[in-house]
Structure formats: structure tokens, C-alpha cells
Design a protein around this motif. Structure first.
Motif, PDB file in Angstrom:
ATOM      1  N   TRP A  52       0.693  -1.554  -0.292  1.00  0.00           N
ATOM      2  CA  TRP A  52      -0.186  -0.221  -0.290  1.00  0.00           C
ATOM      3  C   TRP A  52       1.038   1.472   0.035  1.00  0.00           C
ATOM      4  N   ALA A  55       1.761   1.958  -3.377  1.00  0.00           N
ATOM      5  CA  ALA A  55       0.947   2.037  -4.170  1.00  0.00           C
ATOM      6  C   ALA A  55       0.343   3.724  -3.924  1.00  0.00           C
ATOM      7  N   LEU A 124      -2.779   3.005 -10.859  1.00  0.00           N
ATOM      8  CA  LEU A 124      -2.869   4.212  -9.553  1.00  0.00           C
ATOM      9  C   LEU A 124      -2.330   5.542  -9.324  1.00  0.00           C
ATOM     10  N   VAL A 144      -8.692   5.249  -1.626  1.00  0.00           N
ATOM     11  CA  VAL A 144      -7.996   4.252  -2.110  1.00  0.00           C
ATOM     12  C   VAL A 144      -6.977   4.371  -1.288  1.00  0.00           C
ATOM     13  N   VAL A 145      -5.748   5.035  -1.042  1.00  0.00           N
ATOM     14  CA  VAL A 145      -5.112   4.614  -0.471  1.00  0.00           C
ATOM     15  C   VAL A 145      -5.543   4.037   1.195  1.00  0.00           C
ATOM     16  N   ALA A 147      -7.800   3.280   2.552  1.00  0.00           N
ATOM     17  CA  ALA A 147      -8.698   1.362   2.327  1.00  0.00           C
ATOM     18  C   ALA A 147      -8.150   0.637   1.937  1.00  0.00           C
ATOM     19  N   GLY A 148      -6.992   0.857   1.073  1.00  0.00           N
ATOM     20  CA  GLY A 148      -6.163  -0.370   0.998  1.00  0.00           C
ATOM     21  C   GLY A 148      -5.243  -0.587   2.126  1.00  0.00           C
ATOM     22  N   ALA A 149      -4.496   0.692   2.300  1.00  0.00           N
ATOM     23  CA  ALA A 149      -3.774   0.096   3.576  1.00  0.00           C
ATOM     24  C   ALA A 149      -4.011  -0.652   5.219  1.00  0.00           C
ATOM     25  N   LEU A 151      -6.433  -2.364   4.811  1.00  0.00           N
ATOM     26  CA  LEU A 151      -7.176  -4.164   4.676  1.00  0.00           C
ATOM     27  C   LEU A 151      -6.219  -4.845   4.001  1.00  0.00           C
ATOM     28  N   GLN A 152      -4.736  -4.389   3.963  1.00  0.00           N
ATOM     29  CA  GLN A 152      -3.395  -5.016   3.836  1.00  0.00           C
ATOM     30  C   GLN A 152      -2.971  -5.659   4.862  1.00  0.00           C
TER      31      GLN A 152
END
Length: 206
Positions: A52, A55, A124, A144-145, A147-149, A151-152
Motif C-alpha cells: 500500500w 501504491a 494508480l 483508495v490508499v 482503504a488499501g492500507a 485492508l492489507q
């Protein structure tokens, strides 16, 4: 220039912090027994090594170069900046690793990540360029960032053997929540400013 700069910063910094324990003579020491500087570097390394974070670098580059551009031109600039940022990050990481460790740049990993950078960087970067769009599109892009952080960090948490695993998890989750709240607040303020009721009022409130 922002793509190469942020990419090089990420790649070099990631490689350097990963080698701090070896620089301090603590490479073979268990994580819990290392000193404060090694723990700080371990904390930074667990964040910078995460997908993340890479990204986010491409998203940041895409957002920065497209801030004052028209929508179509901004998307093109964002795509190019995202791809360049991750490409420079990958080459800088393995280049710095070569200087710090003396290992040759060979094997599957460098080629794999360089190809992944070329493929994933542009979309991205477009996400970053979309952050400035009005309405739901800009809100989704801005989330996006974070949420991605989150989630990961939930699905692929830092290794439990590291004493920094728990601090990193809580730090990332907290930052993700704060970012989401800020995005929601920004969206609400924009909606209030552009709403028909607000637009129809004069300076005396009529």
C-alpha cells in the motif's frame, strides 16, 4: 519531476532502513533484543515494504502532477507520473540494495517488480489524478490508499516475530481512519458550498 523524485526517495529509504540493523551490528539479533535505532528502522521498514505504501507513492505522484490540469490532460499526466514513480522506486531500491549489500542485481524479483511497476503504476496514477474530481468519483479515489492500507494490514499483517508488528498495525489503522474522516469532511464541505440552496443565497442571506 515529481515521479522520479518520490520514486527514488521511496526506493532508497526503503533499502536503507532495511539495512540499519546490519549497519549497527544487530543483523543476527532477535527483534526484541535490538536497540532503539534498529526498532525505529524496523518500524519504518514494515511500512515502506508494504504494497500500500508503494501504491500510495504512485497515487501521490498522479495527484501532484494533475492538480492544475484539465481532466483529460490530468489523467494522462497522472498515468505517466504513477508509472515513472514506481519504476524509479523499484530501480532505486535494488540499486541501493546493491550498494549496501554488494549483491548482484539478478534473479526473478527485480524483473518481476519492475514489470509490476510498469503495469500498476499508471492506473494508480490515474487514481491520484481523480482525487480532484467532484462528487463520488473524487471521494472514492481519495479513499483508495487508506482503504488499501487498512485492508492489507488486516489480511497480510506484519510478521508477528517483529516487536514493531503491533505498533505498525495500530498506526496504519489509526492513520486510515483519520484519512477517511478527513475525506468525508472535505466531501461534506464541498457539497455544502456547491448545493443549490447555498448557491442561491446572496450576501444578505436572501
Amino acid at each position: 519531476m515529481v515521479g522520479p523524485v518520490v520514486g527514488m526517495l521511496l526506493g532508497v529509504l526503503d533499502a536503507v532502513v532495511n539495512h540499519v540493523p546490519e549497519m549497527l551490528g544487530e543483523g543476527g539479533t532477535a527483534s526484541a533484543e535490538r536497540g532503539g535505532w534498529s526498532h525505529a528502522a524496523e518500524f519504518a521498514g514494515l511500512i515502506l515494504d508494504a504494497g500500500w505504501a508503494w501504491a500510495a507513492t504512485a497515487v501521490l505522484a498522479g495527484w501532484w502532477v494533475s492538480r492544475h490540469a484539465r481532466v483529460a490532460a490530468g489523467m494522462v499526466r497522472g498515468a505517466l507520473a504513477g508509472g515513472v514513480a514506481l519504476g524509479f522506486a523499484t530501480t532505486s531500491y535494488y540499486g541501493a540494495d546493491l550498494l549496501l549489500e554488494g549483491s548482484a542485481w539478478s534473479g526473478v524479483a527485480p524483473r518481476f517488480w519492475l514489470i509490476a511497476s510498469v503495469l500498476l503504476g499508471p492506473p494508480l496514477g490515474v487514481v491520484g489524478a481523480s482525487i480532484g474530481l467532484p462528487g463520488p468519483a473524487g471521494v472514492v479515489a481519495a479513499l483508495v490508499v487508506p482503504a488499501g492500507a487498512a485492508l492489507q494490514t488486516t489480511v497480510l499483517p506484519p510478521p508477528a516475530a517483529s516487536v514493531m508488528a503491533e505498533p505498525v498495525r495500530w498506526s496504519v489503522w489509526t492513520a486510515a481512519v483519520v484519512a477517511a474522516v478527513l475525506v468525508a469532511g472535505r466531501s461534506r464541505n464541498r457539497s455544502a458550498v456547491t448545493s443549490p440552496a447555498s448557491a442561491g443565497r446572496g450576501p444578505l442571506g436572501g
